[in-house]
Design a protein around this motif. Structure first.
Motif, PDB file in Angstrom:
ATOM      1  N   GLU A  65       0.878  -1.166   0.000  1.00  0.00           N
ATOM      2  CA  GLU A  65       0.000   0.000   0.000  1.00  0.00           C
ATOM      3  C   GLU A  65       0.917   1.218   0.000  1.00  0.00           C
ATOM      4  OE1 GLU A  65      -3.857   1.741   2.419  1.00  0.00           O
ATOM      5  OE2 GLU A  65      -2.530   0.347   3.429  1.00  0.00           O
ATOM      6  N   PHE A  66       1.114   1.808  -1.167  1.00  0.00           N
ATOM      7  CA  PHE A  66       2.104   2.866  -1.338  1.00  0.00           C
ATOM      8  C   PHE A  66       1.612   4.209  -0.820  1.00  0.00           C
ATOM      9  CE2 PHE A  66       4.401  -0.094  -3.783  1.00  0.00           C
ATOM     10  CZ  PHE A  66       5.658   0.416  -4.029  1.00  0.00           C
ATOM     11  N   PHE A  67       2.545   4.946  -0.244  1.00  0.00           N
ATOM     12  CA  PHE A  67       2.271   6.300   0.230  1.00  0.00           C
ATOM     13  C   PHE A  67       2.175   7.264  -0.950  1.00  0.00           C
ATOM     14  CE2 PHE A  67       2.275   9.795   3.084  1.00  0.00           C
ATOM     15  CZ  PHE A  67       3.042  10.782   2.499  1.00  0.00           C
ATOM     16  N   ASP A  68       3.087   7.131  -1.907  1.00  0.00           N
ATOM     17  CA  ASP A  68       3.172   8.018  -3.064  1.00  0.00           C
ATOM     18  C   ASP A  68       2.483   7.352  -4.259  1.00  0.00           C
ATOM     19  OD1 ASP A  68       3.831   9.718  -5.138  1.00  0.00           O
ATOM     20  OD2 ASP A  68       5.972   9.774  -4.683  1.00  0.00           O
ATOM     21  N   ILE A  69       1.177   7.536  -4.359  1.00  0.00           N
ATOM     22  CA  ILE A  69       0.358   6.853  -5.359  1.00  0.00           C
ATOM     23  C   ILE A  69       0.794   7.201  -6.781  1.00  0.00           C
ATOM     24  CG2 ILE A  69      -1.980   6.603  -6.262  1.00  0.00           C
ATOM     25  CD1 ILE A  69      -2.969   7.264  -3.420  1.00  0.00           C
ATOM     26  N   GLU A  70       1.130   8.439  -7.017  1.00  0.00           N
ATOM     27  CA  GLU A  70       1.465   8.877  -8.375  1.00  0.00           C
ATOM     28  C   GLU A  70       2.797   8.330  -8.877  1.00  0.00           C
ATOM     29  OE1 GLU A  70       1.158  13.103  -8.514  1.00  0.00           O
ATOM     30  OE2 GLU A  70      -0.996  13.076  -8.125  1.00  0.00           O
ATOM     31  N   HIS A  71       3.644   7.851  -7.968  1.00  0.00           N
ATOM     32  CA  HIS A  71       4.970   7.376  -8.354  1.00  0.00           C
ATOM     33  C   HIS A  71       5.237   5.954  -7.861  1.00  0.00           C
ATOM     34  CE1 HIS A  71       5.292  11.834  -8.215  1.00  0.00           C
ATOM     35  NE2 HIS A  71       5.732  11.595  -9.432  1.00  0.00           N
ATOM     36  N   MET A  72       4.180   5.199  -7.546  1.00  0.00           N
ATOM     37  CA  MET A  72       4.398   3.882  -6.932  1.00  0.00           C
ATOM     38  C   MET A  72       5.215   2.939  -7.808  1.00  0.00           C
ATOM     39  SD  MET A  72       0.827   1.679  -6.980  1.00  0.00           S
ATOM     40  CE  MET A  72      -0.126   2.781  -6.000  1.00  0.00           C
ATOM     41  N   TYR A  73       4.980   2.956  -9.106  1.00  0.00           N
ATOM     42  CA  TYR A  73       5.729   2.047  -9.979  1.00  0.00           C
ATOM     43  C   TYR A  73       7.134   2.564 -10.261  1.00  0.00           C
ATOM     44  CZ  TYR A  73       1.500  -0.616 -10.225  1.00  0.00           C
ATOM     45  OH  TYR A  73       0.407  -1.381  -9.864  1.00  0.00           O
ATOM     46  N   THR A  74       7.332   3.857 -10.241  1.00  0.00           N
ATOM     47  CA  THR A  74       8.679   4.422 -10.347  1.00  0.00           C
ATOM     48  C   THR A  74       9.502   3.969  -9.145  1.00  0.00           C
ATOM     49  OG1 THR A  74       7.832   6.333 -11.556  1.00  0.00           O
ATOM     50  CG2 THR A  74       9.992   6.575 -10.501  1.00  0.00           C
ATOM     51  N   LEU A  75       8.910   4.066  -7.948  1.00  0.00           N
ATOM     52  CA  LEU A  75       9.597   3.613  -6.738  1.00  0.00           C
ATOM     53  C   LEU A  75       9.832   2.105  -6.776  1.00  0.00           C
ATOM     54  CD1 LEU A  75       7.672   5.805  -4.145  1.00  0.00           C
ATOM     55  CD2 LEU A  75      10.085   6.015  -4.784  1.00  0.00           C
ATOM     56  N   PHE A  76       8.831   1.355  -7.224  1.00  0.00           N
ATOM     57  CA  PHE A  76       8.967  -0.096  -7.334  1.00  0.00           C
ATOM     58  C   PHE A  76      10.136  -0.455  -8.259  1.00  0.00           C
ATOM     59  CE2 PHE A  76       8.093  -3.944  -9.785  1.00  0.00           C
ATOM     60  CZ  PHE A  76       7.988  -4.889  -8.780  1.00  0.00           C
ATOM     61  N   ILE A 143       2.735  -6.770 -11.746  1.00  0.00           N
ATOM     62  CA  ILE A 143       3.983  -6.124 -12.138  1.00  0.00           C
ATOM     63  C   ILE A 143       5.186  -7.041 -11.879  1.00  0.00           C
ATOM     64  CG2 ILE A 143       4.332  -4.892  -9.941  1.00  0.00           C
ATOM     65  CD1 ILE A 143       5.211  -3.520 -13.443  1.00  0.00           C
ATOM     66  N   ILE A 144       5.091  -7.915 -10.882  1.00  0.00           N
ATOM     67  CA  ILE A 144       6.211  -8.827 -10.586  1.00  0.00           C
ATOM     68  C   ILE A 144       6.364  -9.847 -11.714  1.00  0.00           C
ATOM     69  CG2 ILE A 144       7.109 -10.559  -8.972  1.00  0.00           C
ATOM     70  CD1 ILE A 144       5.600  -8.917  -6.756  1.00  0.00           C
ATOM     71  N   ASP A 145       5.255 -10.432 -12.164  1.00  0.00           N
ATOM     72  CA  ASP A 145       5.315 -11.365 -13.300  1.00  0.00           C
ATOM     73  C   ASP A 145       5.835 -10.662 -14.550  1.00  0.00           C
ATOM     74  OD1 ASP A 145       4.328 -13.453 -11.739  1.00  0.00           O
ATOM     75  OD2 ASP A 145       2.247 -13.080 -12.331  1.00  0.00           O
ATOM     76  N   PHE A 146       5.360  -9.439 -14.765  1.00  0.00           N
ATOM     77  CA  PHE A 146       5.818  -8.671 -15.921  1.00  0.00           C
ATOM     78  C   PHE A 146       7.327  -8.450 -15.850  1.00  0.00           C
ATOM     79  CE2 PHE A 146       6.776  -4.552 -17.932  1.00  0.00           C
ATOM     80  CZ  PHE A 146       6.412  -4.847 -19.240  1.00  0.00           C
ATOM     81  N   MET A 147       7.828  -8.086 -14.669  1.00  0.00           N
ATOM     82  CA  MET A 147       9.263  -7.843 -14.539  1.00  0.00           C
ATOM     83  C   MET A 147      10.060  -9.131 -14.721  1.00  0.00           C
ATOM     84  SD  MET A 147       9.799  -4.720 -14.525  1.00  0.00           S
ATOM     85  CE  MET A 147      11.583  -4.905 -14.341  1.00  0.00           C
ATOM     86  N   ASN A 148       9.518 -10.259 -14.301  1.00  0.00           N
ATOM     87  CA  ASN A 148      10.210 -11.523 -14.559  1.00  0.00           C
ATOM     88  C   ASN A 148      10.273 -11.809 -16.059  1.00  0.00           C
ATOM     89  OD1 ASN A 148      11.324 -12.541 -12.167  1.00  0.00           O
ATOM     90  ND2 ASN A 148       9.312 -13.168 -11.448  1.00  0.00           N
ATOM     91  N   ASP A 149       9.221 -11.454 -16.790  1.00  0.00           N
ATOM     92  CA  ASP A 149       9.254 -11.578 -18.256  1.00  0.00           C
ATOM     93  C   ASP A 149      10.338 -10.674 -18.851  1.00  0.00           C
ATOM     94  OD1 ASP A 149       7.161 -13.408 -18.150  1.00  0.00           O
ATOM     95  OD2 ASP A 149       5.626 -11.926 -18.725  1.00  0.00           O
ATOM     96  N   VAL A 150      10.428  -9.457 -18.319  1.00  0.00           N
ATOM     97  CA  VAL A 150      11.466  -8.525 -18.774  1.00  0.00           C
ATOM     98  C   VAL A 150      12.846  -9.120 -18.505  1.00  0.00           C
ATOM     99  CG1 VAL A 150      12.537  -6.263 -18.334  1.00  0.00           C
ATOM    100  CG2 VAL A 150      10.040  -6.452 -18.529  1.00  0.00           C
ATOM    101  N   LEU A 151      13.061  -9.651 -17.303  1.00  0.00           N
ATOM    102  CA  LEU A 151      14.360 -10.238 -16.963  1.00  0.00           C
ATOM    103  C   LEU A 151      14.708 -11.398 -17.898  1.00  0.00           C
ATOM    104  CD1 LEU A 151      14.187 -10.230 -13.056  1.00  0.00           C
ATOM    105  CD2 LEU A 151      15.306  -8.580 -14.562  1.00  0.00           C
ATOM    106  N   GLU A 152      13.701 -12.201 -18.233  1.00  0.00           N
ATOM    107  CA  GLU A 152      13.939 -13.311 -19.161  1.00  0.00           C
ATOM    108  C   GLU A 152      14.331 -12.785 -20.536  1.00  0.00           C
ATOM    109  OE1 GLU A 152      11.629 -17.190 -20.972  1.00  0.00           O
ATOM    110  OE2 GLU A 152      10.877 -16.281 -19.129  1.00  0.00           O
ATOM    111  N   LYS A 153      13.608 -11.771 -21.030  1.00  0.00           N
ATOM    112  CA  LYS A 153      13.928 -11.196 -22.345  1.00  0.00           C
ATOM    113  C   LYS A 153      15.322 -10.563 -22.356  1.00  0.00           C
ATOM    114  CE  LYS A 153       9.171 -10.437 -23.661  1.00  0.00           C
ATOM    115  NZ  LYS A 153       8.051  -9.503 -23.714  1.00  0.00           N
ATOM    116  N   GLU A 154      15.737 -10.063 -21.193  1.00  0.00           N
ATOM    117  CA  GLU A 154      17.063  -9.444 -21.088  1.00  0.00           C
ATOM    118  C   GLU A 154      18.157 -10.463 -20.766  1.00  0.00           C
ATOM    119  OE1 GLU A 154      17.869  -6.318 -21.884  1.00  0.00           O
ATOM    120  OE2 GLU A 154      15.777  -5.990 -22.441  1.00  0.00           O
ATOM    121  N   ASN A 155      17.786 -11.771 -20.831  1.00  0.00           N
ATOM    122  CA  ASN A 155      18.733 -12.876 -20.598  1.00  0.00           C
ATOM    123  C   ASN A 155      19.390 -12.830 -19.223  1.00  0.00           C
ATOM    124  OD1 ASN A 155      18.398 -14.121 -23.203  1.00  0.00           O
ATOM    125  ND2 ASN A 155      19.537 -12.370 -24.032  1.00  0.00           N
TER     126      ASN A 155
END
Length: 189
Positions: A65-76, A143-155
């Motif tokens: 539950e993020f404090f900074d709603i507008e930047h939660m994914y930037t912080l993540f 977003i975690i699954d998405f980032m794991n896909d990104v990590l896989e694509k980035e080898n």
């Protein structure tokens, strides 16, 4: 058998063996491990500037539950960057135009939502984007699954692993399947 701190050290984590924490948790090895890893990975958040600074390159822990709603994914993404040495994340953009003023019940999922939000960024110079369901001040775990896909694509050789939750604090690691199983076993006690 060793202490919880010893077990975490064996797994490669630089946790501190604060005895007051052990006493407060009344001997629950799983809870103690979870709390020590959370403490290691929370980082420092400056509420005046909105800046988050990592305190670990091994663990990223955050309140879902993020404090900074507008930047939660930037912080993540900054947190992910702090534990994944194989990537560089830049040019993060959050598009909040798909969000609504009110929370409503989604006809598809039955969950409370205030629309969608888009996130785009560069990872190692490659462009990535996703549209996620917006849950107000709660991060969408997709977003975690998405980032794991990104990590896989980035080898990348490892993947993000989320510890089984004990509360609303999410504890993430960049690790192998074997390390992830060992962490789960320690937490589940």
């Amino acid at each position: 058998m060793g202490t919880t701190t010893d077990k975490l050290h064996e797994l490669g984590f630089d946790v501190k063996g604060d005895p007051s924490l052990k006493e407060a948790l009344e001997g629950s090895r799983g809870t103690e491990a979870y709390m020590r890893l959370t403490e290691l990975g929370l980082g420092d958040y400056d509420f005046e500037s909105g800046e988050w600074t990592p305190t670990s390159n091994q663990v990223y822990a955050f309140d879902a539950e993020f404090f900074d709603i507008e930047h939660m994914y930037t912080l993540f993404l900054k947190g992910i960057q702090s534990i994944v040495p194989d990537i560089e994340i830049t040019d993060v953009r959050e598009d909040l135009s798909g969000m609504t003023e009110e929370m409503t019940t989604s006809e598809e999922t039955g969950e409370m939502t205030d629309g969608t939000r888009g996130i785009s960024f560069l990872c190692n110079g490659h462009s990535y984007a996703i549209e996620l369901t917006s849950y107000g001040d709660w991060i969408d775990p997709e977003i975690i699954d998405f980032m794991n896909d990104v990590l896989e694509k980035e080898n990348c050789p490892k993947r993000l692993h989320l510890l089984p939750a004990m509360d609303q604090i999410a504890v993430l690691f960049y690790c192998t399947e074997e390390q992830s199983a060992a962490l789960d076993a320690l937490i589940q006690g």
